[in-house]
Design an enzyme around this catalytic site. Structure first.
Site, PDB file in Angstrom:
ATOM      1  N   GLU A  54      37.821  31.389  34.477  1.00 38.48           N
ATOM      2  CA  GLU A  54      37.194  31.304  33.156  1.00 38.48           C
ATOM      3  C   GLU A  54      38.155  30.968  32.011  1.00 38.48           C
ATOM      4  O   GLU A  54      38.260  31.718  31.042  1.00 38.48           O
ATOM      5  CB  GLU A  54      36.509  32.645  32.830  1.00 38.48           C
ATOM      6  CG  GLU A  54      35.415  32.989  33.811  1.00 38.48           C
ATOM      7  CD  GLU A  54      34.797  34.356  33.537  1.00 38.48           C
ATOM      8  OE1 GLU A  54      33.569  34.456  33.640  1.00 38.48           O
ATOM      9  OE2 GLU A  54      35.531  35.315  33.247  1.00 38.48           O
TER      10      GLU A  54
HETATM   11  C1  TNX Z   1      32.855  36.983  35.679  1.00 41.93           C
HETATM   12  S1  TNX Z   1      33.911  36.531  38.335  1.00 41.93           S
HETATM   13  C2  TNX Z   1      34.207  37.260  35.633  1.00 41.93           C
HETATM   14  C3  TNX Z   1      34.684  38.523  35.034  1.00 41.93           C
HETATM   15  C4  TNX Z   1      33.554  39.379  34.561  1.00 41.93           C
HETATM   16  C5  TNX Z   1      32.393  39.287  35.534  1.00 41.93           C
HETATM   17  C6  TNX Z   1      31.245  40.187  35.208  1.00 41.93           C
HETATM   18  C7  TNX Z   1      35.140  36.198  37.547  1.00 41.93           C
HETATM   19  C8  TNX Z   1      36.211  35.583  38.299  1.00 41.93           C
HETATM   20  N1  TNX Z   1      35.171  36.480  36.221  1.00 41.93           N
HETATM   21  O1  TNX Z   1      35.593  38.269  33.994  1.00 41.93           O
HETATM   22  O2  TNX Z   1      33.996  40.687  34.459  1.00 41.93           O
HETATM   23  O3  TNX Z   1      31.931  37.958  35.545  1.00 41.93           O
HETATM   24  O4  TNX Z   1      30.286  40.176  36.216  1.00 41.93           O
END
Ligand code: TNX
Length: 532
Positions: free
Chosen positions: A349
């Site tokens: 992300e």
């Molecule tokens: C996505 S899954 C994220 C996290 C959040 C999560 C909440 C991923 C690699 N990153 O930063 O905590 O969703 O479900």
């Protein structure tokens, strides 16, 4: 021994002996026995289902005040596993259960743990085991110590649930006469705990490790840093914790592990054959690190502590060489206190960088990780970079493989609609998020890791992992509510061959675990899909 049968099929009458003996008062009463083609409620119920199980003719084994654990060959590592078994049996039974190398003990009422590296057991792999129970003895054998530890979890589940009690229980402690030959489907059977969004104490993480161990999971991925908090002491960079650890989502006090505490967790996990994988999420999710080292941020955003739950906005400055000295310090110190082979760099992300700047960063980190002797793991976004074949990619949102992996990369699967145990079970679940969907127990159970990702053969799948993100979780009781029962559910997906799995069998076996959780003091969701 009668012929080997699949655990899906009904078991012959010896199982009934078990149910009669299993008369200790459990804190919850189960439903009336259900007839059915799969297993009756008096059947032997093990989660995850073993590869093969057969009932033996003859009476069950009964634990008595004379029962001893014998470590055949006197191996010290096996003796430690024997002590862990004794520590479960002693408080509830009140029996002394000595652990010894066998000299001078009577021949009967023995639980024998035998390491047989050279024999036929080698084909069961490092975690496979063979368990043979007769009236006179319990014989557990494996080619590696890890296999004996896994076998002990099966033995626990063959005993009445009250064996998990921390107080003396009056019961007849029988183990049905069975032969089980078992080994895992996947080598990586993981759980991730986010200790960054909310901090969990050493004691709480140990409680989580206990659940992993009971269901034969072997990997604990600790998400040690995020925008809201930095949770691991890095001695050469003290401001990471002095400035970055002091809060969490919602504004609580946060916290961090000293290196000594982290090592204590690693050892606790190691004794249970669980590998700890430290994750330092970067280049994004780094606000807490940048609070102490703001010169490594190239954005104009002021670096202040953050207690919200937005993602994607923070990043290290990837063109600043000092960023890589910080990364080097972190990886070096963590590698030195992490005996497992992996270092997880996060990588998810990142919205504040171009793809090429991101890929360049991942490539640099991969070199640093290799220099410190570890194998890199990262969330699936890292496949935008040129990866070395040993780097493991953790899938979480795509259902087809990235082009970058077509040349031999390997995957850990954490498909969010199946394995994200931070999702709500139903619209009325108070804890958890919903972005990946609602995940009832059956959603977590009914899928096949081999066919989930298009274009990916079984050999490319190292295993599966269940992430527990903690935006909504303020303590371990809340974490347990989301993990239980989906953690043991995913443990069966990872352990049991696809052909041996069936929802109808699983829901009955899962239901029979609840009295154990009650004795252990573990919180769980009473899913309407399970006949508790
Ligand atoms: C996505 S899954 C994220 C996290 C959040 C999560 C909440 C991923 C690699 N990153 O930063 O905590 O969703 O479900």
């Amino acid at each position: 021994m009668r012929s080997i049968i699949n655990t899906r099929f009904a078991l012959p009458p010896v199982a009934a002996v078990f149910s009669i003996a299993c008369s200790a008062t459990a804190p919850t009463t189960g439903p009336a026995p259900r007839a059915g083609p799969i297993v009756s409620s008096t059947a032997i119920r093990i989660v995850p289902a073993p590869g093969s199980m057969a009932t033996n003719a003859g009476a069950p084994f009964t634990l008595t005040a004379g029962t001893a654990i014998v470590v055949d060959g006197g191996n010290a590592e096996v003796a430690r596993t024997g002590e862990l078994l004794a520590a479960i049996l002693r408080p509830s039974t009140g029996f002394p259960i000595p652990v010894s190398t066998g000299g001078g003990l009577p021949d009967t009422s023995r639980i024998v743990l035998r390491l047989a590296p050279g024999g036929g057991l080698a084909s069961l792999g490092a975690e496979g085991y063979e368990l043979r129970v007769t009236r006179d003895s319990i014989r557990l054998a494996a080619s590696q110590p890890a296999g004996l530890f896994r076998g002990i979890q099966t033995l626990r589940q063959l005993l009445p649930p009250a064996v998990e009690s921390h107080m003396l229980v009056k019961a007849v402690w029988t183990v049905p006469a069975v032969t089980i030959i078992d080994q895992p489907r996947f080598a990586w059977r993981g759980a991730m705990l986010d200790v960054a969004r909310h901090f969990f104490t050493v004691r709480e993480v140990k409680q989580y490790i206990d659940l992993l161990a009971l269901y034969k999971l072997n990997t604990l991925h600790l998400h040690l840093s995020d925008d809201q908090g930095w949770r691991i002491e890095i001695k050469s960079r003290p401001k990471l914790v002095t400035m970055g650890s002091v809060t969490q989502v919602g504004g609580g006090p946060g916290g961090y592990y000293t290196q000594a505490e982290y090592s204590e967790l690693v050892r606790y996990a190691q004794d249970r054959y669980v590998t700890v994988i430290p994750e330092i999420d970067m280049p994004g999710h780094t606000n807490a690190a940048l609070v102490g080292y703001p010169e490594l941020s190239c954005s104009t955003r002021p670096t202040a502590l953050y207690t919200g739950t937005d993602v994607g906005w923070s990043t290290f400055c990837v063109d600043n060489e000092d960023t890589y000295s910080l990364v080097d310090d972190i990886v070096r110190e963590l590698a030195a206190i992490t005996p497992g082979p992996y270092f997880h760099m996060g990588g998810d992300e990142v919205e504040a960088l171009t793809d090429s700047a991101y890929a360049k960063f991942v490539g640099r980190v991969q070199t640093i990780v290799a220099r410190h002797g570890k194998q890199m793991v990262g969330w699936e976004e890292i496949a935008k970079a040129t990866l070395s074949p040993s780097t493991i990619v953790q899938q979480w949102r795509s259902d087809s493989i990235p082009a970058a992996l077509r040349h031999g990369g390997r995957l850990v699967l954490s498909p969010s609609p199946r394995t994200y145990i931070d999702m709500k079970y139903s619209p009325s679940t108070e804890l958890g998020l919903t972005w990946a969907g609602l995940i009832e127990v059956r959603d977590a159970y009914d899928w096949d890791p081999n066919t989930f990702v298009k274009g990916m053969g079984e050999r490319a799948v190292v295993g599966i992992e269940a992430p527990l993100w903690s935006e909504t979780l303020r303590n371990i009781t809340a974490a347990q509510f989301l993990a239980m029962p989906r953690l043991p559910t995913l443990a069966e997906v990872a352990w049991t061959p696809q052909a041996e799995r069936s929802w109808e069998s699983f829901r009955l076996r899962l239901a029979s675990q609840a009295p154990r959780w009650n004795y252990l003091g573990v919180n769980y969701y009473r899913s309407p899909q399970i006949p508790w």
